[in-house]
Motif scaffolding. Structure first.
Motif, PDB file in Angstrom:
ATOM      1  N   ASP A 220      24.505  -4.823 -21.907  1.00  0.00           N
ATOM      2  CA  ASP A 220      24.212  -4.949 -20.489  1.00  0.00           C
ATOM      3  C   ASP A 220      22.718  -4.924 -20.175  1.00  0.00           C
ATOM      4  O   ASP A 220      22.305  -5.198 -19.066  1.00  0.00           O
ATOM      5  N   ASN A 221      21.896  -4.618 -21.165  1.00  0.00           N
ATOM      6  CA  ASN A 221      20.449  -4.658 -20.946  1.00  0.00           C
ATOM      7  C   ASN A 221      19.866  -5.984 -21.422  1.00  0.00           C
ATOM      8  O   ASN A 221      18.672  -6.128 -21.592  1.00  0.00           O
ATOM      9  N   TYR A 222      20.713  -6.969 -21.617  1.00  0.00           N
ATOM     10  CA  TYR A 222      20.319  -8.285 -22.100  1.00  0.00           C
ATOM     11  C   TYR A 222      19.785  -9.113 -20.933  1.00  0.00           C
ATOM     12  O   TYR A 222      20.397 -10.048 -20.470  1.00  0.00           O
ATOM     13  N   THR A 223      18.635  -8.696 -20.402  1.00  0.00           N
ATOM     14  CA  THR A 223      18.116  -9.325 -19.203  1.00  0.00           C
ATOM     15  C   THR A 223      16.761  -9.975 -19.392  1.00  0.00           C
ATOM     16  O   THR A 223      16.157 -10.426 -18.440  1.00  0.00           O
ATOM     17  N   SER A 224      16.270 -10.030 -20.603  1.00  0.00           N
ATOM     18  CA  SER A 224      14.978 -10.671 -20.822  1.00  0.00           C
ATOM     19  C   SER A 224      15.052 -11.542 -22.059  1.00  0.00           C
ATOM     20  O   SER A 224      15.976 -11.425 -22.866  1.00  0.00           O
ATOM     21  N   GLU A 225      14.071 -12.418 -22.182  1.00  0.00           N
ATOM     22  CA  GLU A 225      14.053 -13.335 -23.312  1.00  0.00           C
ATOM     23  C   GLU A 225      12.646 -13.874 -23.517  1.00  0.00           C
ATOM     24  O   GLU A 225      11.824 -13.855 -22.616  1.00  0.00           O
ATOM     25  N   PHE A 226      12.376 -14.355 -24.715  1.00  0.00           N
ATOM     26  CA  PHE A 226      11.178 -15.128 -24.983  1.00  0.00           C
ATOM     27  C   PHE A 226      11.568 -16.578 -24.791  1.00  0.00           C
ATOM     28  O   PHE A 226      12.615 -17.018 -25.258  1.00  0.00           O
TER      29      PHE A 226
ATOM     30  N   LEU B  56      28.996  -8.523 -20.882  1.00  0.00           N
ATOM     31  CA  LEU B  56      27.856  -7.877 -21.540  1.00  0.00           C
ATOM     32  C   LEU B  56      27.987  -6.363 -21.503  1.00  0.00           C
ATOM     33  O   LEU B  56      27.662  -5.679 -22.480  1.00  0.00           O
ATOM     34  N   ASN B  57      28.472  -5.833 -20.407  1.00  0.00           N
ATOM     35  CA  ASN B  57      28.686  -4.393 -20.303  1.00  0.00           C
ATOM     36  C   ASN B  57      29.719  -3.930 -21.330  1.00  0.00           C
ATOM     37  O   ASN B  57      29.539  -2.910 -22.000  1.00  0.00           O
ATOM     38  N   ASP B  58      30.797  -4.696 -21.493  1.00  0.00           N
ATOM     39  CA  ASP B  58      31.871  -4.351 -22.422  1.00  0.00           C
ATOM     40  C   ASP B  58      31.397  -4.333 -23.875  1.00  0.00           C
ATOM     41  O   ASP B  58      31.836  -3.503 -24.662  1.00  0.00           O
ATOM     42  N   ILE B  59      30.484  -5.233 -24.208  1.00  0.00           N
ATOM     43  CA  ILE B  59      30.017  -5.289 -25.606  1.00  0.00           C
ATOM     44  C   ILE B  59      28.727  -4.495 -25.829  1.00  0.00           C
ATOM     45  O   ILE B  59      28.137  -4.556 -26.898  1.00  0.00           O
ATOM     46  N   GLY B  60      28.304  -3.768 -24.793  1.00  0.00           N
ATOM     47  CA  GLY B  60      27.124  -2.921 -24.936  1.00  0.00           C
ATOM     48  C   GLY B  60      25.812  -3.672 -24.899  1.00  0.00           C
ATOM     49  O   GLY B  60      24.796  -3.194 -25.388  1.00  0.00           O
TER      50      GLY B  60
ATOM     51  N   LEU C  50      28.449 -10.797 -28.930  1.00  0.00           N
ATOM     52  CA  LEU C  50      29.020 -11.847 -28.095  1.00  0.00           C
ATOM     53  C   LEU C  50      29.440 -13.039 -28.963  1.00  0.00           C
ATOM     54  O   LEU C  50      30.517 -13.606 -28.768  1.00  0.00           O
ATOM     55  N   ILE C  51      28.624 -13.399 -29.932  1.00  0.00           N
ATOM     56  CA  ILE C  51      28.998 -14.458 -30.874  1.00  0.00           C
ATOM     57  C   ILE C  51      30.299 -14.088 -31.575  1.00  0.00           C
ATOM     58  O   ILE C  51      31.206 -14.911 -31.698  1.00  0.00           O
ATOM     59  N   ASP C  52      30.397 -12.835 -32.012  1.00  0.00           N
ATOM     60  CA  ASP C  52      31.611 -12.371 -32.699  1.00  0.00           C
ATOM     61  C   ASP C  52      32.845 -12.509 -31.807  1.00  0.00           C
ATOM     62  O   ASP C  52      33.913 -12.905 -32.267  1.00  0.00           O
ATOM     63  N   LYS C  53      32.707 -12.184 -30.523  1.00  0.00           N
ATOM     64  CA  LYS C  53      33.827 -12.285 -29.584  1.00  0.00           C
ATOM     65  C   LYS C  53      34.259 -13.746 -29.411  1.00  0.00           C
ATOM     66  O   LYS C  53      35.453 -14.043 -29.386  1.00  0.00           O
ATOM     67  N   ILE C  54      33.292 -14.641 -29.302  1.00  0.00           N
ATOM     68  CA  ILE C  54      33.605 -16.069 -29.158  1.00  0.00           C
ATOM     69  C   ILE C  54      34.297 -16.584 -30.416  1.00  0.00           C
ATOM     70  O   ILE C  54      35.310 -17.291 -30.337  1.00  0.00           O
TER      71      ILE C  54
END
Length: 183
Positions: free
Chosen positions: A83-89, A77-81, A6-10
């Motif tokens: 889509d499981n980016y749903t949790s965080e510390f 998120l789905n496009d960049i693979g 995502l950083i790369d896309k931005i």
């Protein structure tokens, strides 16, 4: 910090190989988000900062996704693979119920104009002492395991006049706006 794809896309859309602190305000203005949010997204906050690993809100990510040409952040998120980016510390401003002393008084508020003062009875149980504009009323007893600022108020059970009313969800729109031990 955001996932690297995502950083790369931005960066590609912004036309840079790397972002420096001086780039954060102009990039934020272009996207429509704050300079501080850009710094958090790119990990340009102190290594010890609680903000470093915080994921931006869904609404912020929707703004970024639209700037990148997507309908929503989930589509992005789905496009960049990712889509499981749903949790965080993360860290929370909270009151640790397990560490409260019996008799501790808590004041909490949430929109619109809800104010509650309650006393800790021990064993994760609270008694409502005062309630303004809430479905909870004076004398209600609640089982609460967590009190977290900007999160919903969740009670495992509410007992009114000896009768269980069942679980309760408050502060559904925006979470608790104020949380304090007052005594």
């Amino acid at each position: 910090m955001l996932p690297q794809p995502l950083i790369d896309k931005i960066l590609a859309k912004y036309g840079k190989d790397r972002i420096y602190s001086a780039d954060c305000a102009p990039l934020g203005n272009e996207i429509g988000i704050s300079e501080t949010t850009v710094k958090r997204m790119f990990g340009l906050v102190g290594a010890d900062s609680k903000e470093r690993n915080r994921t931006p809100r869904n609404s912020t990510m929707d703004i970024v996704a639209r700037w990148l040409g997507y309908d929503s952040h989930l589509a992005l998120l789905n496009d960049i693979g990712e889509d499981n980016y749903t949790s965080e510390f993360t860290s929370f401003e909270s009151i640790k119920v397990a560490e409260l002393s019996e008799g501790s008084k808590i004041r909490l508020c949430y929109c619109p104009s809800r104010n509650i003062i309650m006393t800790y009875l021990g064993n994760f149980e609270f008694k409502i002492d005062d309630s303004t504009n809430s479905k909870l009323i004076k004398g209600d007893r609640l089982k609460i395991t967590h009190l977290i600022l900007h999160q919903e108020l969740i009670a495992g059970d509410v007992v009114r006049d000896g009768i269980s009313l069942g679980p309760y969800r408050g502060a559904k729109n925006g979470g608790l706006t104020y949380l304090e031990i007052i005594d």
